[in-house]
Structure formats: structure tokens, C-alpha cells
Design an enzyme around this catalytic site. Structure first.
Site, PDB file in Angstrom:
ATOM      1  N   CYS A   2       0.746  -1.076  -0.002  1.00 59.57           N
ATOM      2  CA  CYS A   2       0.098  -0.013  -0.192  1.00 59.57           C
ATOM      3  C   CYS A   2       1.099   1.475  -0.115  1.00 59.57           C
ATOM      4  CB  CYS A   2      -0.556   0.215   1.067  1.00 59.57           C
ATOM      5  SG  CYS A   2      -2.299  -1.649   1.060  1.00 59.57           S
ATOM      6  N   ARG A  27       5.210  -0.395  -6.139  1.00 59.21           N
ATOM      7  CA  ARG A  27       5.113  -0.957  -4.940  1.00 59.21           C
ATOM      8  C   ARG A  27       4.223  -2.124  -4.546  1.00 59.21           C
ATOM      9  NH1 ARG A  27       6.905   2.201  -0.100  1.00 59.21           N
ATOM     10  NH2 ARG A  27       5.317   0.586   1.083  1.00 59.21           N
ATOM     11  N   TRP A  74      -3.206  -2.520  -1.014  1.00 57.16           N
ATOM     12  CA  TRP A  74      -2.675  -4.380  -1.918  1.00 57.16           C
ATOM     13  C   TRP A  74      -3.216  -4.788  -0.897  1.00 57.16           C
ATOM     14  CZ3 TRP A  74       0.224  -8.387   1.023  1.00 57.16           C
ATOM     15  CH2 TRP A  74       0.433  -8.617   0.218  1.00 57.16           C
ATOM     16  N   ASN A  99      -2.009   2.415   5.689  1.00 59.21           N
ATOM     17  CA  ASN A  99      -0.515   1.451   5.593  1.00 59.21           C
ATOM     18  C   ASN A  99      -0.345   0.061   7.018  1.00 59.21           C
ATOM     19  OD1 ASN A  99      -0.619   2.157   2.798  1.00 59.21           O
ATOM     20  ND2 ASN A  99       1.159   2.607   3.489  1.00 59.21           N
ATOM     21  N   GLY A 100      -0.700  -0.838   6.589  1.00 60.17           N
ATOM     22  CA  GLY A 100      -0.623  -1.845   7.821  1.00 60.17           C
ATOM     23  C   GLY A 100      -1.814  -2.984   7.616  1.00 60.17           C
ATOM     24  N   GLU A 483      18.274 -17.209  -6.632  1.00 67.64           N
ATOM     25  CA  GLU A 483      17.832 -15.807  -6.293  1.00 67.64           C
ATOM     26  C   GLU A 483      17.271 -16.238  -8.534  1.00 67.64           C
ATOM     27  OE1 GLU A 483      18.004 -13.457  -5.888  1.00 67.64           O
ATOM     28  OE2 GLU A 483      17.386 -12.371  -7.230  1.00 67.64           O
ATOM     29  N   LYS A 487      13.740 -14.894  -9.008  1.00 67.16           N
ATOM     30  CA  LYS A 487      13.843 -13.920 -10.435  1.00 67.16           C
ATOM     31  C   LYS A 487      12.695 -14.118 -11.073  1.00 67.16           C
ATOM     32  CE  LYS A 487      14.655 -10.669  -8.667  1.00 67.16           C
ATOM     33  NZ  LYS A 487      15.415 -10.994  -8.009  1.00 67.16           N
ATOM     34  N   GLU A 490       9.288 -14.871 -10.228  1.00 71.95           N
ATOM     35  CA  GLU A 490       8.572 -13.891  -9.872  1.00 71.95           C
ATOM     36  C   GLU A 490       7.656 -12.591 -10.751  1.00 71.95           C
ATOM     37  OE1 GLU A 490      10.779 -11.327  -6.038  1.00 71.95           O
ATOM     38  OE2 GLU A 490      12.394 -11.335  -8.155  1.00 71.95           O
ATOM     39  N   HIS A 506      18.464 -36.307  -4.543  1.00 72.31           N
ATOM     40  CA  HIS A 506      17.936 -36.713  -3.103  1.00 72.31           C
ATOM     41  C   HIS A 506      16.485 -35.973  -4.270  1.00 72.31           C
ATOM     42  CE1 HIS A 506      21.130 -37.803  -1.161  1.00 72.31           C
ATOM     43  NE2 HIS A 506      21.716 -36.804  -1.632  1.00 72.31           N
ATOM     44  N   LYS A 605       6.968  -3.882  -3.787  1.00 74.04           N
ATOM     45  CA  LYS A 605       8.252  -3.807  -3.472  1.00 74.04           C
ATOM     46  C   LYS A 605       9.020  -3.769  -2.351  1.00 74.04           C
ATOM     47  CE  LYS A 605      12.707  -2.357  -5.402  1.00 74.04           C
ATOM     48  NZ  LYS A 605      13.296  -4.209  -5.973  1.00 74.04           N
TER      49      LYS A 605
END
Ligand code: G6P
Length: 610
Positions: A2, A27, A74, A99-100, A483, A487, A490, A506, A605
Site C-alpha cells: 500500500c 510498490r 494491496w 497502510n499496515g 536467486e 527472479k 516472480e 535427493h 516492492k
């Protein structure tokens, strides 16, 4: 996540609010809204989807006022629809953006319903609006009503409150979600991130935890949680990069991938002596504190966690002291044991990630020797609350998928490992000088690695119909494989996993057939022969192999379907170079699949809720 923008001015602020929201788009959000006071009423417009939808709505229903609040939501409580979008009202007299997450919202909601309040949304924020309205009835000002209301809230909030009866002031409150105030000439602004306000001011003041403030055109009155008045000055921001411009690039992510030589250069600037790292780069007290360190605990989330994992390899091998790495949300909720003379390190691109911040606050009570943050945002909560801060100087990162923030974190962490090695004399000077020399050429090596871009773009076509992908690496390249997988998932929504190459046997090996692409990091330094054996195992099961290799490699080239070369460097710096092709690969795959590269679905973000 948010975003909040607010303004109290003497001109129409609708455009300023919209531009602020636009600059916070990176964000991640799913709906947007704004409210202004005009013609003795609070007018509100809300839309599902992009800020451009809200802008269109304003063009169709012009809205004009000199005080207002705006928000990108969000979704946490209730689906992304217009009624759940902020601002939320109480009795058409109080408007709130938030926000929160309010954790005790259900009990408060029941209490308020019994008192006659009617709820129109599923959000926790509407509870705040009604609570403030209720407290306002027994308070002489909106400021004291908000102070009283916040005492009843459990959870996290950054909030801005507007009152119809008081069209000259906004009241803001912060607990767990950042808020910054910006000062203009005879006007004041509020935002959850200073980037939102850069077009209108460079004078900023951050609100601290638990503070509530009354913001008028010319003044700010801040109250501490106990009601005492806090004196604080506005300061000129040092933020250089303007978030608004993609330059010649199609996406912010690509622009940021290409900015890496510069951002690493800036991160190194002024911090390297001839043959050593300048230890004070980690703070004035660093020489004295690093000398005492016997154990390192690193915590982080997401991409930052992967840089922490690489740092563990560096610190243990170069300094010879134990280093533990943990996801912040796990660390904060378990009983942990703190060894004597432990250094607590948080790593964060934003400096505001809720779990990381909470872990730091817990650590401060646990008897660590000191706390250090590796962070990209000056003035962020982690920077302000840590004993020492190392700023990564990557500039604003707008693409949700972190790229230049990651490689600058790695740069800072490698410098930290060297600084510790210098202090503890755990490496021969010759080796330290060698690392310093290679660090100096790193920006150029990265430029060189970027030259594979067109080859990688062509390679990406192979992923057109793929639904899964494996990334393998050993040693310091294992976190880089993770990573790479992060990427890809995402931004392309292809399921991807990063594994230590030998661990493939395994489990993941069961998935390998001719439809499974496998990206293997097989650079010359570090377990090369062993990785080549792993590649043989994949080959005999007909997996499609993409090898990330050192320039001039022959063995992997013979086995792999494709190879991507990176320049040769010393082992410790290789993770910085192998990261580059993995960023480019996921970028091109996502573009080919037509995905929203800079704002992938459901991601944010800066994750300011836990
Ligand atoms: C979000 C972002 C990631 C980031 C993670 C941790 O999930 O989308 O890119 O790695 O948060 O954020 P931080 O700001 O603490 O590095």
C-alpha cells in the site's frame, strides 16, 4: 505494498496526489482512491486496477480541493474491489487512509457495531475510521482523538486522517508502517515513501514509531506516544535518483539491470584504500566493534536473504568465525540463542520490511554486541534503528524484482567480510589486495557480462511453453541458483526451484526429462569438476541444460544445450557475475510471455505487513 499520499496546500492538490500515487505504483497494489474536501463535503473517487483508471475517473468527474488524501491498496482484509479501496469514511465526516494491518480489528468492529456504526467494507481500516470518529466526540481536537484511538489499536499502521470540520489540517500516525512529511512553501505533504513527493519538495522529516502529528500548511506538531511534544527539523533529502524515468529502456527492471556497473561503482566509491577496505565505511564505531565480533547473525527476506546466504560462505571462509543466516519472519518468532560478542546484521533493499524490522527490534533486546544494516534507503527505519549502517547506493529500485539492490548488497557484504578479515588478520595481505583489485574491476566485468544480452534473449524463446525450471549451483553459487529461480518465478510465473547441485539426486532428479530446462552454474572456480558430473547426470536423463560458464569453457559447452559465458574473476566475486545472466534470462522470458515485468501480480516492492 500500500502507498499513501496526502497534501494540505492553497492550490488544487488532485494532480499532486495522483502523481504521488503513480510514483508509488512500483510498490505493488490492486486498487487506488483519493478524497478531498471541497464545497463543504468530502468527495471521494476509488477504482480497482491502475492509478491510470483513477486518473481517468477524475477527468470524467473533476475533483478540486486544497486538502486531500490518497492511497494505493494491496489487499489484506477483503478482496480488491471499489468498496474495500481507501479512503474509508466514518459518517461522511472522517476520512482515513491506512497502510499496515490492525490485528484486533474484529473485536473493535463488533464493539463499534453495537454502538451503532455501520460498516460498508471488509477492511480493518474502516474500523480505524469509526474509532477515530467515536473518540472525536469526546476530544477537543482531531489530534487528540487520533492519539486516543491509536492507543486502542494492536498491529501496524501508517495512517492519515482528514476531517470535514477542519479543512486546514491532516493528522498522521505511525506504528510499524513508515510515514514521511514533506515541506513546501506554505504547503505540507505526507507520504509513505519520499519518492512520492520528490516533484514537490526535497525537505523531509520522518515520523518515529508511535508518534502522532498534526500537519497544517505551515506547521507540524508532533506528539510522542505519552502525549509530550517532540521537536524535529525538516532536512534536505540526499535521494538523487528520480524514480519516474525509464530512459531508453522498455522496463524499469531492464534499466536497473544495466545500471549495475554504476551502482556497484557508487557502492565502492570512497570505501576502498589502496589495498584494503576502509573499515569506517560501516560506521564510526566499526573498527572497535568489528574487532570484538566472534559470531555473525544475519537476517533478511526474499532476495536480500539470498545475499545473506552468499555472505555466510564469505565470512566463514575468509574470517573463520561462525555466521548464521535466517529468514526474518522465522527468527522473530522463535526462541534464539545469542552467542557472546555476536554482530546482528539485517539486509534490506527498502529498510522497511516488517519482519526484518521486527527481528532487529527483538535483537536489540537480546544482548547482541551491535546491529548493522546493509540497506539501500537512507533514513529508512532499519537505518535509523541500527547501530551501524552501510548504504548500498544503488539508487531507487522501481522494478519489483530486485536486481541492482541485490548486487550492491553482495558488494557491501564482500567488503564486510574483507573488513572483518583485515581486523582479525585472518587472510594474508596478498589475498586481501587481490580481492580489492578485483573489486575495482568488477563494474567493468559486469558491463562485459551484460554483453550476452542478445544471446540470452534468443535463448529465452525455448521457455515459451515451459512450466517448470531448475536452477543448480554449488558453494557460493547455490544461493545464486536460488536467486535465479526466485527472479524467474516472480516475473514469469514459471515454477522454478534453486537447489544445491549435488542435492538434485535427493528429489529433483525425478522431475528431469526432455521438457525440463535446468540452468546450471558451472564456473571454473569452485567445485567445477563436481558440477560437470552433475551435468552428466542431467544429460543422461535428457534434461535441457543451460550452463553459466567462465569465458573459454570447453567441457560444459560440449554437454550443454546452451552456454552463457561470464568473465573470469576470483572465486569470491564470481556470484556477482553469474547473477547477471540469470537476471537477463528471467527478464526476457517474462517479456516474451507478455507478463507485467515491473509490477508482477500479487507482489509488492516493500512488504510492510508481516
Ligand atoms: C519483497 C520484494 C523483494 C525483496 C523482499 C525483501 O518481497 O518484492 O524484491 O527482496 O521484499 O525486501 P527488502 O526491502 O527487505 O530487501
Amino acid at each position: 505494498m500500500c502507498g499513501i499520499v496526502g497534501a494540505v496546500a492553497q492550490r488544487n492538490i488532485a494532480e499532486i496526489l495522483i502523481e504521488g500515487l503513480r510514483r508509488l505504483e512500483y510498490r505493488g497494489y490492486d486498487s487506488a482512491g483519493l478524497a478531498v474536501i471541497s464545497d463543504f463535503k468530502i468527495s471521494r473517487l476509488r477504482r480497482v486496477g491502475k492509478v491510470s483508471e483513477l486518473q481517468k475517473a477524475i477527468e470524467e468527474n473533476p475533483i478540486d480541493g486544497s486538502i486531500g488524501i490518497a492511497h494505493t491498496r494491496w489487499a489484506t482484509h477483503g478482496e480488491p474491489n471499489e468498496t474495500n479501496a481507501h479512503p474509508h469514511f466514518s459518517n461522511d465526516t472522517i476520512a482515513v487512509v491506512h497502510n499496515g494491518i490492525i490485528e484486533n480489528y474484529e473485536s473493535l468492529r463488533e464493539e463499534l457495531k453495537l454502538q451503532g456504526y455501520v460498516f460498508t467494507s471488509d477492511t480493518d481500516t474502516e474500523v480505524m475510521a469509526h474509532l477515530i470518529e467515536r473518540e472525536r466526540k469526546s476530544s477537543d481536537s482531531l489530534l487528540s482523538a487520533v492519539l486516543k484511538a491509536t492507543k486502542l489499536l494492536k498491529g501496524a499502521y501508517g495512517t492519515v486522517v482528514m476531517e470535514l470540520a477542519n479543512p486546514d489540517c491532516l493528522v498522521v500516525a505511525r506504528s510499524g508502517s513508515p510515514l514521511v512529511l514533506g515541506k513546501g512553501i506554505g504547503e505540507m505533504f505526507i507520504a509513505s515513501d519520499q519518492l512520492a513527493l520528490l516533484p514537490v519538495t526535497r525537505q523531509f522529516m520522518f515520523l518515529e514509531e508511535g508518534e502522532v502529528a498534526e500537519v497544517t500548511r505551515r506547521d507540524v506538531k508532533i506528539l510522542a506516544p505519552d502525549g509530550s511534544v517532540v521537536e524535529r527539523e525538516f532536512e534536505e533529502t540526499t535521494v538523487q535518483h528520480d524514480a519516474g524515468d525509464k530512459g531508453k529502456f522498455r522496463h524499469f527492471m531492464m534499466k536497473e539491470i544495466y545500471e549495475q556497473p554504476d551502482s556497484i561503482n557508487s557502492t565502492l566509491e570512497g570505501r576502498l584504500a589502496q589495498d584494503s577496505v576502509i573499515i569506517e565505511s560501516f560506521g564510526n564505531r566499526a573498527p572497535e566493534l568489528l574487532d570484538k565480533v566472534e559470531f555473525v547473525q544475519i537476517i533478511a527476506c526474499g532476495t536480500s536473504y539470498h545475499s545473506a546466504m552468499v555472505a555466510k560462505y564469505w565470512i566463514e571462509s575468509m574470517v573463520g568465525i561462525p555466521c548464521q543466516v535466517e529468514i526474518a519472519s522465522e527468527y522473530r518468532y522463535r526462541k534464539t540463542v545469542v552467542c557472546k560478542n555476536s554482530l546482528f546484521i539485517s539486509i534490506s533493499q527498502s529498510g522497511e520490511t516488517a519482519d526484518t524490522l521486527a527481528a532487529l527490534r527483538i535483537a536489540k533486546e537480546q544482548g547482541f554486541l551491535a546491529s548493522l544494516t546493509i540497506c539501500n534507503v537512507p533514513g529508512s527505519s532499519l537505518v535509523r534503528e541500527s547501530d551501524m549502517a552501510f548504504m548500498t547506493r544503488a539508487g531507487a529500485e522501481i522494478g519489483v524484482a530486485s536486481t541492482k539492490a541485490f548486487t550492491t548488497q553482495l558488494t557491501g557484504l564482500l567488503m564486510l567480510a574483507v573488513a572483518l578479515a583485515q581486523t582479525k588478520k585472518s587472510l594474508p595481505q596478498e589475498e586481501i589486495s587481490n580481492i580489492i583489485q578485483e573489486l575495482r574491476t568488477l563494474p567493468n566485468d559486469i558491463k562485459h557480462a551484460l554483453e550476452m544480452d542478445t544471446t540470452i534473449e534468443t535463448m529465452a524463446e525455448e521457455f515459451n511453453e515451459k512450466e517448470h525450471c531448475l536452477f543448480l549451483g554449488r558453494g557460493e553459487q547455490y544461493p545464486i541458483a536460488m536467486e535465479g529461480a526466485l527472479k524467474l518465478k516472480e516475473i514469469s510465473y514459471i515454477h522454478a526451484e534453486g537447489y544445491p547441485a549435488a542435492e538434485m539426486k535427493h528429489g529433483p532428479i525425478a522431475l528431469i526429462d526432455e521438457n525440463m530446462p535446468i540452468v546450471v552454474i558451472a564456473t571454473k572456480k569452485g567445485h567445477y569438476e563436481k558440477v560437470v558430473s552433475n551435468i552428466q547426470e542431467i544429460k543422461s536423463r535428457k534434461g535441457k541444460i543451460i550452463g553459466i560458464v567462465t569465458e573459454g569453457d570447453k567441457d560444459v559447452r560440449e554437454l550443454a544445450d546452451h552456454v552463457i559465458e561470464v568473465p573470469e574473476t576470483i572465486e569470491s566475486l564470481t556470484p556477482l557475475l553469474t547473477t547477471i545472466p540469470l537476471q537477463l534470462l528471467s527478464y526476457h522470458i517474462a517479456v516474451l510471455l507478455g507478463k507485467n515485468v515491473d509490477q508482477p501480480r500479487n507482489l509488492a516492492k516493500s512488504v510492510t505487513v508481516e
